[in-house]
Design a protein around this motif. Structure first.
Motif, short mmCIF file in Angstrom:
data_model
loop_
_atom_site.label_atom_id
_atom_site.label_comp_id
_atom_site.label_asym_id
_atom_site.label_seq_id
_atom_site.Cartn_x
_atom_site.Cartn_y
_atom_site.Cartn_z
N THR A 106 43.74 38.33 41.37
CA THR A 106 44.08 37.12 40.62
C THR A 106 43.15 35.99 41.03
N PHE A 107 42.97 35.81 42.34
CA PHE A 107 42.09 34.76 42.85
C PHE A 107 40.67 34.94 42.30
N ILE A 108 40.15 36.15 42.36
CA ILE A 108 38.78 36.44 41.88
C ILE A 108 38.68 36.17 40.38
N PHE A 109 39.67 36.61 39.61
CA PHE A 109 39.65 36.38 38.16
C PHE A 109 39.72 34.89 37.83
N LEU A 110 40.50 34.15 38.60
CA LEU A 110 40.59 32.70 38.36
C LEU A 110 39.27 32.00 38.65
N ILE A 111 38.62 32.39 39.74
CA ILE A 111 37.30 31.81 40.05
C ILE A 111 36.31 32.16 38.94
N ALA A 112 36.33 33.41 38.49
CA ALA A 112 35.44 33.84 37.40
C ALA A 112 35.74 33.06 36.12
N ALA A 113 37.02 32.82 35.84
CA ALA A 113 37.40 32.04 34.66
C ALA A 113 36.88 30.61 34.76
N LEU A 114 37.00 30.04 35.95
CA LEU A 114 36.53 28.68 36.17
C LEU A 114 35.01 28.59 36.00
N ILE A 169 33.84 28.93 32.31
CA ILE A 169 34.04 27.80 31.41
C ILE A 169 33.26 26.56 31.87
N VAL A 170 33.23 26.31 33.17
CA VAL A 170 32.56 25.10 33.67
C VAL A 170 31.04 25.26 33.62
N LYS A 171 30.54 26.37 34.11
CA LYS A 171 29.09 26.56 34.19
C LYS A 171 28.49 27.07 32.88
N TYR A 172 29.15 28.05 32.27
CA TYR A 172 28.56 28.72 31.10
C TYR A 172 29.17 28.27 29.76
N LYS A 173 30.27 27.52 29.81
CA LYS A 173 30.94 27.05 28.58
C LYS A 173 31.29 28.21 27.65
N ASN A 174 31.62 29.36 28.24
CA ASN A 174 31.91 30.57 27.48
C ASN A 174 33.43 30.75 27.38
N ILE A 175 33.99 30.32 26.25
CA ILE A 175 35.44 30.36 26.05
C ILE A 175 35.95 31.79 26.01
N LYS A 176 35.22 32.67 25.36
CA LYS A 176 35.67 34.06 25.25
C LYS A 176 35.76 34.72 26.64
N MET A 177 34.76 34.52 27.46
CA MET A 177 34.76 35.08 28.81
C MET A 177 35.87 34.42 29.65
N HIS A 178 36.01 33.11 29.52
CA HIS A 178 37.05 32.37 30.23
C HIS A 178 38.43 32.93 29.88
N ARG A 179 38.67 33.10 28.61
CA ARG A 179 39.96 33.63 28.14
C ARG A 179 40.20 35.03 28.69
N LYS A 219 43.40 18.71 30.61
CA LYS A 219 44.19 17.77 31.39
C LYS A 219 45.16 18.49 32.33
N ILE A 220 45.85 19.51 31.84
CA ILE A 220 46.80 20.23 32.69
C ILE A 220 46.10 21.29 33.54
N ALA A 221 44.99 21.83 33.05
CA ALA A 221 44.25 22.85 33.81
C ALA A 221 43.72 22.29 35.12
N ARG A 222 43.45 20.99 35.15
CA ARG A 222 42.98 20.35 36.40
C ARG A 222 44.02 20.46 37.50
N TRP A 223 45.28 20.61 37.12
CA TRP A 223 46.36 20.79 38.09
C TRP A 223 46.69 22.27 38.26
N THR A 224 46.69 22.98 37.16
CA THR A 224 47.09 24.39 37.19
C THR A 224 46.13 25.25 38.00
N MET A 225 44.85 25.10 37.77
CA MET A 225 43.87 25.97 38.43
C MET A 225 43.94 25.86 39.95
#
Length: 174
Positions: free
Chosen positions: A52-60, A63-73, A147-153
């Motif tokens: 879970t931790f690894i997937f969350l870092i990869a999701a972050l 989206i932040v570095k690559y702006k890839n919504i599909k990969m983030h999702r 806005k909420i992801a800043r707290w959730t992540m």
């Protein structure tokens, strides 16, 4: 894009998951399963928390570095999957196995309990946060999602990381 109302499922899942975990904590243990060796399940839980931790870092990063919504999702859904597997395993273990007490002494004891208590409290809070954040993302409410992801992540990362730390600290006592 059609907006879906995820509120009922968010409320139901939040209440159901947190109630189930609370019941497991207060429920008297059934000794009918004492012949089963379930000590592999806490290790499995730690592995699921690690994924879970690894997937969350990869999701972050996606989206932040690559702006890839599909990969983030995809990574977020992977994190939900490993979290769900963790939850099933956690419920099985804590419903069937006796509680394990922490046996550490000295400075490690208060550190362990601080990590455990914050882990437990935030794990209850993260359920609705993760579901609301995901619902906003699925509905493409980008600003509300951010806005909420800043707290959730950070909370979800903390819960998954401390789940592994708690396991490492208590594993000698199983």
């Amino acid at each position: 894009m059609k907006q879906r109302n995820y509120t009922p499922i968010i409320v139901i899942l939040t209440i159901a998951i947190n109630t189930l975990v609370a019941i497991l904590y207060f429920m008297p243990k059934n000794n009918d399963f004492s012949h089963l060796d379930l000590t592999f399940l806490p290790f499995f839980n730690a592995v699921m928390n690690s994924f879970t931790f690894i997937f969350l870092i990869a999701a972050l990063v996606s989206i932040v570095k690559y702006k890839n919504i599909k990969m983030h999702r995809g990574y977020i859904f992977a994190a939900f999957s490993t979290t769900a597997l963790f939850l099933v395993s956690y419920v099985i273990y804590h419903g069937m196995a006796p509680s394990t007490s922490y046996g550490g002494e000295g400075i490690l004891r208060p550190i362990y309990y601080f990590i455990l208590i914050t882990h437990i409290l935030l794990s209850a809070i993260i359920v609705p946060f993760a579901l609301i954040t995901t619902a906003r993302g699925l509905n493409m409410k980008v600003e509300k999602h951010k806005k909420i992801a800043r707290w959730t992540m950070p909370m979800w990362l903390y819960v998954s990381a401390t789940g592994v730390i708690v396991y490492i600290m208590i594993s000698p006592y199983y």
